[in-house]
Structures are given as C-alpha cells and as structure tokens.
Design a protein around this motif. Structure first.
Motif, PDB file in Angstrom:
ATOM      1  N   VAL A  60       0.866  -1.176   0.000  1.00  0.00           N
ATOM      2  CA  VAL A  60       0.000   0.000   0.000  1.00  0.00           C
ATOM      3  C   VAL A  60       0.900   1.222   0.000  1.00  0.00           C
ATOM      4  O   VAL A  60       2.040   1.166   0.468  1.00  0.00           O
ATOM      5  N   VAL A  61       0.390   2.315  -0.545  1.00  0.00           N
ATOM      6  CA  VAL A  61       1.151   3.557  -0.590  1.00  0.00           C
ATOM      7  C   VAL A  61       0.449   4.575   0.296  1.00  0.00           C
ATOM      8  O   VAL A  61      -0.734   4.858   0.104  1.00  0.00           O
ATOM      9  N   ALA A  62       1.189   5.118   1.274  1.00  0.00           N
ATOM     10  CA  ALA A  62       0.638   6.133   2.172  1.00  0.00           C
ATOM     11  C   ALA A  62       0.549   7.470   1.445  1.00  0.00           C
ATOM     12  O   ALA A  62       1.126   7.647   0.369  1.00  0.00           O
ATOM     13  N   GLU A  63      -0.161   8.413   2.057  1.00  0.00           N
ATOM     14  CA  GLU A  63      -0.313   9.743   1.454  1.00  0.00           C
ATOM     15  C   GLU A  63       1.036  10.396   1.175  1.00  0.00           C
ATOM     16  O   GLU A  63       1.182  11.120   0.205  1.00  0.00           O
ATOM     17  N   ALA A  64       2.016  10.129   2.046  1.00  0.00           N
ATOM     18  CA  ALA A  64       3.346  10.722   1.884  1.00  0.00           C
ATOM     19  C   ALA A  64       4.132  10.048   0.753  1.00  0.00           C
ATOM     20  O   ALA A  64       5.236  10.476   0.425  1.00  0.00           O
ATOM     21  N   GLY A  65       3.551   8.982   0.173  1.00  0.00           N
ATOM     22  CA  GLY A  65       4.222   8.305  -0.930  1.00  0.00           C
ATOM     23  C   GLY A  65       5.090   7.128  -0.511  1.00  0.00           C
ATOM     24  O   GLY A  65       5.718   6.497  -1.348  1.00  0.00           O
ATOM     25  N   THR A  66       5.122   6.807   0.772  1.00  0.00           N
ATOM     26  CA  THR A  66       5.936   5.677   1.231  1.00  0.00           C
ATOM     27  C   THR A  66       5.182   4.364   1.044  1.00  0.00           C
ATOM     28  O   THR A  66       3.964   4.299   1.235  1.00  0.00           O
ATOM     29  N   GLU A  67       5.931   3.337   0.664  1.00  0.00           N
ATOM     30  CA  GLU A  67       5.365   2.009   0.466  1.00  0.00           C
ATOM     31  C   GLU A  67       5.423   1.229   1.767  1.00  0.00           C
ATOM     32  O   GLU A  67       6.433   1.253   2.465  1.00  0.00           O
ATOM     33  N   SER A  68       4.343   0.508   2.057  1.00  0.00           N
ATOM     34  CA  SER A  68       4.330  -0.466   3.135  1.00  0.00           C
ATOM     35  C   SER A  68       4.029  -1.814   2.503  1.00  0.00           C
ATOM     36  O   SER A  68       2.916  -2.048   2.012  1.00  0.00           O
ATOM     37  N   ILE A  69       5.033  -2.684   2.508  1.00  0.00           N
ATOM     38  CA  ILE A  69       4.889  -3.987   1.863  1.00  0.00           C
ATOM     39  C   ILE A  69       4.134  -4.926   2.800  1.00  0.00           C
ATOM     40  O   ILE A  69       4.484  -5.063   3.967  1.00  0.00           O
ATOM     41  N   VAL A  70       3.089  -5.538   2.267  1.00  0.00           N
ATOM     42  CA  VAL A  70       2.285  -6.456   3.066  1.00  0.00           C
ATOM     43  C   VAL A  70       2.561  -7.919   2.726  1.00  0.00           C
ATOM     44  O   VAL A  70       2.258  -8.804   3.526  1.00  0.00           O
ATOM     45  N   GLN A  71       3.132  -8.175   1.549  1.00  0.00           N
ATOM     46  CA  GLN A  71       3.413  -9.550   1.162  1.00  0.00           C
ATOM     47  C   GLN A  71       4.465  -9.596   0.071  1.00  0.00           C
ATOM     48  O   GLN A  71       4.520  -8.718  -0.788  1.00  0.00           O
ATOM     49  N   PHE A  72       5.280 -10.634   0.141  1.00  0.00           N
ATOM     50  CA  PHE A  72       6.145 -11.017  -0.958  1.00  0.00           C
ATOM     51  C   PHE A  72       5.605 -12.334  -1.496  1.00  0.00           C
ATOM     52  O   PHE A  72       4.927 -13.082  -0.778  1.00  0.00           O
TER      53      PHE A  72
END
Length: 193
Positions: A60-72
């Motif tokens: 998912v991409v936060a408003e600030a543009g940072t990625e949070s990976i939830v799965q590989f």
C-alpha cells in the motif's frame, strides 16, 4: 508452464490426470517484466496469481508516498488482493514484479466454476486460505510481542529466499521499520556473533 502449480497443488491435494486437465482449462499464463504491475490500487482484482517463476510484492502507498509492503511472493506462492477478488470492490493493494515473472492466473469466474465442479479444488483453496490466515496471525503476534532482533531472526529463518533476493529497504518495509532501524538491528546482531 503449470509444472510448479500442479506440483504444489498435488502436495496438498492429490489430483488425477483428468482433474489436472480440467483445472488447466481454467488457468491463464501471464508474464510480467520487472517493475510491471499485476494490480494497481483502485482497480478490481480479477485474478489470484500463482508464481511459477520470479518474485512479486504487494503493498500500500501512504499519502506521503511511502510504500508499506504487506506480502512477498516467490516461486510456489500465491498472491492477490483477496478482499477485492472476493468482493469485487476496488483493490487497496498494488502488486508488481520484483523480477521478470511467470504467473498462473485464476480468474474469479474460473475460481467459482472450479469450486462448483471439483471438490478437490475447494479443499485446496480451504487449505491455502487456512495457511494464509495462520501466517497472518503469527505475523501480527510477532509484530506486537517480539523484540526487533527476534522478529528479524524469525524472518530470516522463515524466509531465507526472500532475504537473499529482496533489497534490505523492502524487508524493512515489510517489517514495519525504517531502513535505518533495520540496519541498526542487523549491526547489533552481527556484533554479537
């Protein structure tokens, strides 16, 4: 194509050659180049993807543009935005290829048809969803109850292939850490050896 898919399927639920042929009629092969999307946030997820070759990430991409990976997902794994796939609502995940990738796709219509006509497919899906739920519960428990070093050691033990193929900043994202924090954890662990 489909060799690893049927190998993994047969490890969970044995299929006859006729049943394999029936399932194969409902599968679609797909190739992605590195950095190519399988799914973008806001689109409806139309497929569950099995990885024959390569690697993907869901994030998912936060408003600030940072990625949070939830799965590989590496060879032999399944990846999807299951909520979107099952409900038909817009996806909250982006899924893209970390390497050139070969996939086996099962569409929603094919999934529903196979659930109706092949009890062994339904058993396989139940086993997969149960396993995914157990892994999710373990991950959440780890995040809220274990020290960082132990969480990282567990990650390396559970997913040695990911640690070898994925950059450290992505592992940090998956663990909910900054790259700098993960670097400090790794440094502390190596100084104790």
């Amino acid at each position: 194509m489909y060799e690893l898919f049927f190998q993994k399927f047969n490890e969970k639920v044995g299929l006859s050659k006729e049943e394999e042929a029936l399932i194969k009629q409902h599968l679609t092969p797909k190739k992605l180049r590195k950095k190519q999307y399988l799914l973008q946030e806001g689109d409806v997820c139309k497929y569950v993807a099995f990885v024959e070759k390569g690697a993907l990430k869901a994030y998912v991409v936060a408003e600030a543009g940072t990625e949070s990976i939830v799965q590989f997902a590496l060879e032999g794994w399944i990846i999807s935005d299951l909520y979107s796939f099952l409900t038909g609502e817009p996806a909250t995940y982006n899924i893209d290829a970390l390497e050139d990738t070969e996939l086996v796709l099962i569409s929603k219509a094919a999934h529903e048809k196979l659930l109706q006509i092949l009890p062994k497919y339904e058993t396989y899906i139940r086993i997969q969803i149960t396993g995914a739920y157990i892994a999710l519960q373990k991950r959440l428990t780890s995040i809220i109850s274990l020290p960082l070093e132990e969480r990282y050691r567990n990650f390396l033990a559970l997913y040695p292939d990911i640690a070898q193929r994925v950059p450290q900043h992505m592992i940090a994202s998956y663990m909910g850490l900054t790259p700098e924090t993960l670097s400090r954890v790794r440094s502390r662990m190596s100084s104790r050896k």
